[in-house]
Design a protein around this motif. Structure first.
Motif, mmCIF file in Angstrom:
data_model
loop_
_atom_site.group_PDB
_atom_site.id
_atom_site.type_symbol
_atom_site.label_atom_id
_atom_site.label_comp_id
_atom_site.label_asym_id
_atom_site.label_seq_id
_atom_site.Cartn_x
_atom_site.Cartn_y
_atom_site.Cartn_z
ATOM 1 N N GLY A 172 0.855 -1.267 -0.046
ATOM 2 C CA GLY A 172 0.234 -0.056 -0.065
ATOM 3 C C GLY A 172 0.894 1.285 0.229
ATOM 4 N N ILE A 173 1.912 1.338 0.750
ATOM 5 C CA ILE A 173 2.846 2.278 0.914
ATOM 6 C C ILE A 173 3.549 2.519 -0.724
ATOM 7 C CG2 ILE A 173 4.899 3.059 1.687
ATOM 8 C CD1 ILE A 173 4.306 1.851 4.341
ATOM 9 N N THR A 174 3.715 1.666 -1.265
ATOM 10 C CA THR A 174 4.558 1.756 -2.789
ATOM 11 C C THR A 174 3.325 2.289 -3.375
ATOM 12 O OG1 THR A 174 3.774 -0.298 -3.636
ATOM 13 C CG2 THR A 174 5.694 -0.130 -2.405
ATOM 14 N N ASP A 175 2.126 2.121 -3.196
ATOM 15 C CA ASP A 175 1.015 2.725 -4.177
ATOM 16 C C ASP A 175 1.197 4.422 -3.879
ATOM 17 O OD1 ASP A 175 -1.285 3.012 -5.660
ATOM 18 O OD2 ASP A 175 -2.743 2.911 -4.045
ATOM 19 N N TYR A 176 1.125 4.810 -2.911
ATOM 20 C CA TYR A 176 1.347 6.187 -2.739
ATOM 21 C C TYR A 176 2.888 6.590 -3.200
ATOM 22 C CZ TYR A 176 2.717 10.521 -0.351
ATOM 23 O OH TYR A 176 2.820 11.936 -0.189
ATOM 24 N N PHE A 177 3.873 6.176 -2.966
ATOM 25 C CA PHE A 177 5.323 6.462 -3.341
ATOM 26 C C PHE A 177 5.473 6.279 -4.797
ATOM 27 C CE2 PHE A 177 6.275 6.392 1.194
ATOM 28 C CZ PHE A 177 6.733 7.703 1.531
ATOM 29 N N ASP A 178 4.793 5.439 -5.434
ATOM 30 C CA ASP A 178 5.198 5.407 -6.833
ATOM 31 C C ASP A 178 4.495 6.852 -7.546
ATOM 32 O OD1 ASP A 178 2.452 4.937 -7.317
ATOM 33 O OD2 ASP A 178 2.655 3.070 -8.122
ATOM 34 N N GLY A 179 3.490 7.236 -7.164
ATOM 35 C CA GLY A 179 3.043 8.598 -7.790
ATOM 36 C C GLY A 179 3.720 9.736 -7.378
ATOM 37 N N TYR A 180 4.166 9.725 -6.114
ATOM 38 C CA TYR A 180 4.747 10.759 -5.624
ATOM 39 C C TYR A 180 6.300 10.943 -5.943
ATOM 40 C CZ TYR A 180 7.125 13.620 -2.224
ATOM 41 O OH TYR A 180 7.837 14.595 -1.547
ATOM 42 N N VAL A 181 6.951 9.943 -6.173
ATOM 43 C CA VAL A 181 8.403 9.874 -6.883
ATOM 44 C C VAL A 181 8.094 10.390 -8.286
ATOM 45 C CG1 VAL A 181 10.296 8.512 -7.391
ATOM 46 C CG2 VAL A 181 9.299 8.523 -5.158
ATOM 47 N N ALA A 182 7.209 9.477 -9.090
ATOM 48 C CA ALA A 182 7.176 10.116 -10.477
ATOM 49 C C ALA A 182 6.824 11.678 -10.577
ATOM 50 C CB ALA A 182 5.902 9.240 -11.034
ATOM 51 N N ARG A 183 5.955 12.097 -9.726
ATOM 52 C CA ARG A 183 5.513 13.631 -9.992
ATOM 53 C C ARG A 183 6.819 14.403 -9.549
ATOM 54 N NH1 ARG A 183 1.044 11.497 -7.942
ATOM 55 N NH2 ARG A 183 1.383 12.175 -5.715
ATOM 56 N N VAL A 184 7.559 14.305 -8.430
ATOM 57 C CA VAL A 184 8.512 15.010 -7.992
ATOM 58 C C VAL A 184 9.763 14.861 -8.614
ATOM 59 C CG1 VAL A 184 10.384 15.207 -6.044
ATOM 60 C CG2 VAL A 184 7.933 15.010 -5.493
ATOM 61 N N GLN A 185 10.097 13.584 -9.393
ATOM 62 C CA GLN A 185 11.336 13.642 -10.167
ATOM 63 C C GLN A 185 10.832 13.821 -11.905
ATOM 64 O OE1 GLN A 185 12.950 9.388 -9.706
ATOM 65 N NE2 GLN A 185 13.737 10.200 -7.530
ATOM 66 N N GLY A 186 9.677 14.035 -12.043
ATOM 67 C CA GLY A 186 9.063 14.333 -13.384
ATOM 68 C C GLY A 186 9.386 13.236 -14.202
ATOM 69 N N LYS A 187 8.900 11.879 -13.780
ATOM 70 C CA LYS A 187 9.214 10.598 -14.407
ATOM 71 C C LYS A 187 7.823 10.116 -14.623
ATOM 72 C CE LYS A 187 13.860 9.765 -13.099
ATOM 73 N NZ LYS A 187 14.925 8.848 -12.762
ATOM 74 N N ILE A 188 6.667 10.791 -14.777
ATOM 75 C CA ILE A 188 5.354 10.351 -15.131
ATOM 76 C C ILE A 188 5.540 9.784 -16.585
ATOM 77 C CG2 ILE A 188 2.995 10.915 -15.557
ATOM 78 C CD1 ILE A 188 3.439 13.150 -13.252
ATOM 79 N N SER A 189 5.131 8.566 -16.656
ATOM 80 C CA SER A 189 5.423 7.593 -18.038
ATOM 81 C C SER A 189 4.025 7.097 -18.240
ATOM 82 C CB SER A 189 6.440 6.660 -17.808
ATOM 83 O OG SER A 189 5.905 5.677 -17.039
ATOM 84 N N ARG A 190 3.826 6.759 -19.667
ATOM 85 C CA ARG A 190 2.617 5.971 -20.219
ATOM 86 C C ARG A 190 2.443 4.688 -19.484
ATOM 87 N NH1 ARG A 190 0.292 8.271 -25.430
ATOM 88 N NH2 ARG A 190 1.361 10.077 -25.421
ATOM 89 N N LEU A 191 3.880 3.948 -19.277
ATOM 90 C CA LEU A 191 3.765 2.631 -18.538
ATOM 91 C C LEU A 191 3.315 2.907 -17.287
ATOM 92 C CD1 LEU A 191 4.501 -0.274 -18.573
ATOM 93 C CD2 LEU A 191 6.708 0.577 -17.926
ATOM 94 N N GLY A 192 3.591 3.898 -16.537
ATOM 95 C CA GLY A 192 3.001 3.821 -15.077
ATOM 96 C C GLY A 192 1.762 4.280 -14.894
ATOM 97 N N GLN A 193 1.281 5.007 -15.960
ATOM 98 C CA GLN A 193 -0.296 5.535 -15.996
ATOM 99 C C GLN A 193 -1.011 4.115 -16.470
ATOM 100 O OE1 GLN A 193 0.183 8.560 -18.814
ATOM 101 N NE2 GLN A 193 -0.115 10.249 -17.420
#
Length: 188
Positions: free
Chosen positions: A42-63
């Motif tokens: 559950g914690i990874t569910d929060y952090f994957d989105g948080y890290v992606a936004r902070v590091q500017g690494k939002i990807s189509r694969l992640g979405q």
């Protein structure tokens, strides 16, 4: 492509068979281990989105993977908590409470199908704030129900899990209706 956020999302998918295996063995220690693993997932569910936004690494694969990982985990845990096992003296989700679980499962299928239908039309259906609360309640409900297997003498944990499950089901109906109403505008 395999950035830290995507690896965190993939770890949730990889953890599902282990969660299912641990829930298959209904002993208090297995439930406790499952609860710890479930919390980590559950914690990874929060952090994957948080890290992606902070590091500017939002990807189509992640979405693509993030909602799938959530749905796989929720569906698998719900099914395991519904299934009856004679070795388990604590029924996690039984009786009328199965209706709440079915509402959650059916909404996930309908909204996923709706998103798939609308994608070629370039219509996005962003996650609403209410849907995020729904997800939070779902995760808390399932966590409490898992934890109740570790501490069957503490019935309040089980009751809390069921109350959160019904609250999540109510929000599921509301958000599902909102998504369906928005999606129907794009159908002939």
């Amino acid at each position: 492509m395999l950035s830290l956020p995507n690896l965190l999302t993939l770890s949730r998918i990889v953890a599902v068979p282990l969660l299912v295996f641990l829930l298959w063995r209904p002993s208090p220690i297995d439930y406790l281990i499952t609860f710890v693993l479930y919390c980590l997932v559950g914690i990874t569910d929060y952090f994957d989105g948080y890290v992606a936004r902070v590091q500017g690494k939002i990807s189509r694969l992640g979405q693509f993977l993030d909602p799938i990982a959530d749905k796989i985990m929720v569906a698998a845990v719900l099914m395991m908590l519904i299934s009856s096992r004679k070795a388990n003296p604590v029924p996690e989700i039984d009786g009328l409470h199965i209706i709440a679980a079915l509402i959650i499962l059916l909404r996930e299928i309908i909204v996923s199908g709706l998103r798939e239908f609308l994608a070629p039309l370039n219509v996005s259906m962003p996650v609403s704030a209410l849907a995020k609360w729904k997800t939070t309640l779902q995760l808390v409900a399932l966590g409490a129900l898992i934890l109740s297997g570790a501490f069957p003498a503490h019935e309040w944990v089980h009751v809390t899990g069921l109350a959160c499950l019904w609250a999540a089901a109510a929000l599921t109906l509301i958000t599902g209706y909102d998504y369906l109403r928005a999606g129907l505008k794009h159908m002939d």
